[in-house]
Structures are given as structure tokens and as C-alpha cells.
Motif scaffolding. Structure first.
Motif, short mmCIF file in Angstrom:
data_model
loop_
_atom_site.label_atom_id
_atom_site.label_comp_id
_atom_site.label_asym_id
_atom_site.label_seq_id
_atom_site.Cartn_x
_atom_site.Cartn_y
_atom_site.Cartn_z
N ALA A 59 -38.34 -15.90 11.93
CA ALA A 59 -38.34 -14.85 10.69
C ALA A 59 -37.06 -14.42 10.78
N ASP B 159 -44.48 -9.64 11.72
CA ASP B 159 -44.21 -11.15 11.61
C ASP B 159 -44.59 -11.89 12.93
N GLN C 126 -40.93 -4.95 10.75
CA GLN C 126 -40.87 -6.19 10.19
C GLN C 126 -41.13 -7.22 11.53
#
Length: 408
Positions: free
Chosen positions: A313, A294, A290
Motif C-alpha cells: 500500500a 491498510d 493509513q
């Protein structure tokens, strides 16, 4: 110019093209294969090999997107004044902006015998191929380290019919990233599958015969038979290139809230980047898909729009350990209060972690709906009180869907 052909480097290149960037994009990766996903390597790849299922894109994508992919190549040096890099093969490539997506590497096992045959790590597809070939004949497997990678491999080894022992120096499994109740659940899960778990001890040496490992010796002198030893003791960020270039480094390449390094013409993303996180309240370095994806998208957007927007994020992580799937939203370190929803005995529960009344994050086992709800709540910057979390009649999913993301 992008140095690093892993998830972060690939996503930076792909996002630039998807966003309409028309200039030259060069992606340099040190492995000879096309960019691929790492998480499956310690899971399904060990039983179902083949790079087709883990490749991020096929060769035609790079050709059609006009991304110059230099495989099996490393950036050896950066000339910041000239704005160019030189690869190990001697190729020089100029840049308007350089993105360092250098990733990380396994920590070396610092004990005698670590170089014996049958002692391995798991980081690359080549590592996974070697372990997959070794598993069918392995009888006694010792996994050093009770983190995500070690435990995922332990599942594969048990499924292959091996006797498995996990040696963890700390008092519990995954102690750096999860709460005690979650550690206890996974300890019970692995023990029920026949895994021996040894806590609060370390390996002093690997013993062998004829150049191959035959066992491990613990700090207290105990010897455990092992014809396969897998070390999962964490990683180190690849920062040497940045250090040679004079960039600021501190357990990662130091970047600001927009992911720029101390040189504004150079950014860093993914495992190698240490950035100020509003969720941690301090600079952190995160090792997750992730975060890699991101951050890559964030840098690509900044280069495309010229807008200096902070990277905020919400971090999230997961691990699949056989039938037990753990999903984590947020950063739960330093919590002082926990609320549990669900049933730990059934393996379907969520632990909400608070500091005071502030929700830091949640650990969900077998409750993906809770995980997604907490991600939406954290992204919106909304409150979820301990009383709401503990109230089984409170509709967490509906509440999270009613929220909008906080203004950036």
C-alpha cells in the motif's frame, strides 16, 4: 486473538467479521474506553471534547459482531508452543493466529523536572482530557518538539489565548518527514500566528516551584516562562511483549512482506511493525492511520483467503494545523530534486519530490486534488516526469484517473 485495541487492532477485528470469519475474535485493549481515533486528540478534541465523535464504533457494534472486547487489559505473555496468551489479570486465551497491534508510546522526556505538574504528553484520550482542562488557565506554553503533534497542539494553545514557544532540536520543523520548502512555509504560518520558534537547541531541564512547572531552561542557559509544557518528541514501538516471546525485534516487531513475524502463527500490524516497503526500498516502521488500517485489512484478508500477497500500500499522511492542511503521499526522504506547483505565498501548493526522474511522493498544502492524483499515480506504479509535474497545462487529475493499479 488480537493484542492491542487501537486503530490497527480494531480494524483487524472488524475486517475479519466483515469478510465473513465465523470463528472466535478476541480484542484486548489496555485503555478502559471503547476503541477510538487518535488524530483528533491533538486537533478538534481539545476544543470540542467527548468520546462519541472519536469512537471507531459504539458498544453495540462489538456485541452484534460478536467481537469479545477486553477493555483496560493487557496481554502479559505469549506461550507460542501452546498458542495461547495470558493477560495481566490472569486470563488465558488460546489462538489459532495472533495479531500484535501493540502500537507505540510517547518517548519520555529525559530531563530533570519532567515529573513536575504541568508537564505532559499527548497520546491518549486521558492525556487530551488533562490538556483540555489545563488550557484555559495556561498563560505561557512551551512545546518541546516541532513535529505534527507538537505543532497541532501549538495551534490549540494559541487559540486558547496562550503565549506559545516551540523548541525544536533540529534546524527546521517536521524535518524528518517533509522538505525544506514545506518546513519554511509552516514556520512562517506559525510565526504569523504569534508562535515563537526556536531551532537547533534543546531543553536541559524543567524548572518549577511547589511541585509545578514554571519554566524551561535551554541548553545555553536561557530560561523561558512556562506554566504548561507539552513534549512531542516522538514515540517508541511497544515491542516488549514480542521480545519476551522470542520474536525478532529491531525498532519494531520485524515482519516479512506478508506481515508475518518470525513465528508464522503471529502477525504484527501498525505502529509496532517494521516491514519491507517497496516505496522505501528497505524495512520501515510507519506511524499513520493509513498504515494501521491498510495493514490490518491486509492481514485479515490473508487469514480469510490463505493467500500470501505482499503488502504494498502507498503510504500517506496528513496534519491539520489550524487553517493549514498538509497531505503527504509516498515517502519523500532521500529525494534530490523538487518541482513546485501552485503558490506558496497563498498557501496552495504541491511539492513533487524525485530521486533522479523517479517520483517518490508529494507534499500538498491546500491542494487535495494534487494529493489524490499522486496517490493514484504511485498506486498504479506509473511515471510522472518532472517536466509533466512542472507543466501547469498538464492535467494531473485526468492523467491519474486514466491509470489502473499495477498488477499485484
Amino acid at each position: 486473538m488480537i493484542a492491542g485495541g487501537g486503530q490497527a487492532g480494531f480494524q483487524t477485528a472488524a475486517s475479519l467479521r466483515q469478510g465473513g470469519f465465523a470463528g472466535r475474535v478476541v480484542l484486548v485493549g489496555d485503555e478502559p474506553v471503547l476503541p477510538y481515533q487518535r488524530p483528533p486528540l491533538s486537533k478538534v478534541y481539545l476544543s470540542r471534547p467527548g468520546t462519541d465523535g472519536i469512537r471507531l464504533r459504539g458498544a453495540e457494534f462489538f456485541e452484534e459482531s460478536e467481537i469479545e472486547l477486553l477493555r483496560g487489559e493487557c496481554v502479559a505473555g505469549i506461550d507460542r508452543a501452546d498458542r495461547s496468551v495470558t493477560t495481566e489479570s490472569g486470563t488465558t486465551v488460546g489462538y489459532d493466529h495472533l495479531v500484535l497491534a501493540l502500537g507505540s508510546r510517547n518517548r519520555a522526556l529525559p530531563v530533570p523536572g519532567a515529573d513536575l505538574d504541568g508537564v505532559a504528553g499527548l497520546r491518549t484520550v486521558a492525556d487530551a482530557d488533562a490538556l483540555r482542562a489545563a488550557l484555559p488557565s495556561a498563560r505561557d506554553v512551551v512545546v518541546i518538539g516541532g513535529g505534527f503533534i507538537g505543532l497541532e497542539f501549538a495551534v490549540a494553545a494559541v487559540d486558547a489565548g496562550a503565549k506559545v514557544t516551540v523548541v525544536e532540536a533540529l534546524p527546521r520543523l517536521m524535518s524528518r518527514v517533509v522538505s525544506e520548502p514545506t518546513s519554511e512555509f509552516f514556520a512562517g504560518f506559525h510565526r504569523a500566528r504569534g508562535v515563537d520558534l526556536l531551532f537547533g537547541t534543546s531543553v536541559s531541564r524543567i524548572v518549577g516551584e511547589g511541585g509545578a512547572a514554571t519554566g524551561v531552561e535551554l541548553a545555553d542557559g536561557t530560561r523561558i516562562d512556562a506554566d504548561l509544557v507539552v513534549a512531542g518528541i516522538g514515540v517508541r514501538p511497544n515491542t516488549e511483549l514480542a521480545e519476551r516471546a522470542g520474536l525478532s525485534v529491531d525498532d519494531g516487531i520485524v515482519v516479512d512482506e506478508t506481515l508475518r513475524t518470525s513465528d508464522p502463527a503471529i502477525s504484527a500490524v501498525g505502529d509496532c511493525a517494521r516491514f519491507p516497503s517497496p516505496h522505501a526500498g528497505c524495512p520501515v516502521r510507519l506511524e499513520s492511520v493509513q498504515n494501521a488500517v491498510d495493514q490490518a485489512r491486509h492481514v485479515a484478508s490473508r487469514l480469510l483467503t490463505g493467500e500470501d500477497v505482499p503488502y504494498e500500500a502507498v503510504p500517506w499522511f496528513w496534519t491539520d494545523q489550524g487553517a493549514a492542511k498538509l497531505q503527504i503521499a509516498g515517502l519523500v526522504g532521500g529525494h534530490d530534486r523538487r518541482v513546485v506547483r501552485g503558490d506558496r505565498d497563498e498557501g496552495r501548493f504541491t511539492i513533487f519530490c524525485y530521486r533522479g526522474d523517479r517520483l517518490l511522493g508529494a507534499e500538498s498544502v491546500g491542494r487535495a486534488v494534487d494529493h489524490m492524483a499522486v496517490r493514484r499515480i504511485l498506486t498504479a506504479g506509473a511515471a510522472l516526469t518532472p517536466e509533466q509535474a512542472s507543466d501547469v497545462d498538464f492535467d494531473l487529475k485526468a492523467y491519474s484517473k486514466s491509470l489502473t493499479s499495477r498488477p499485484r
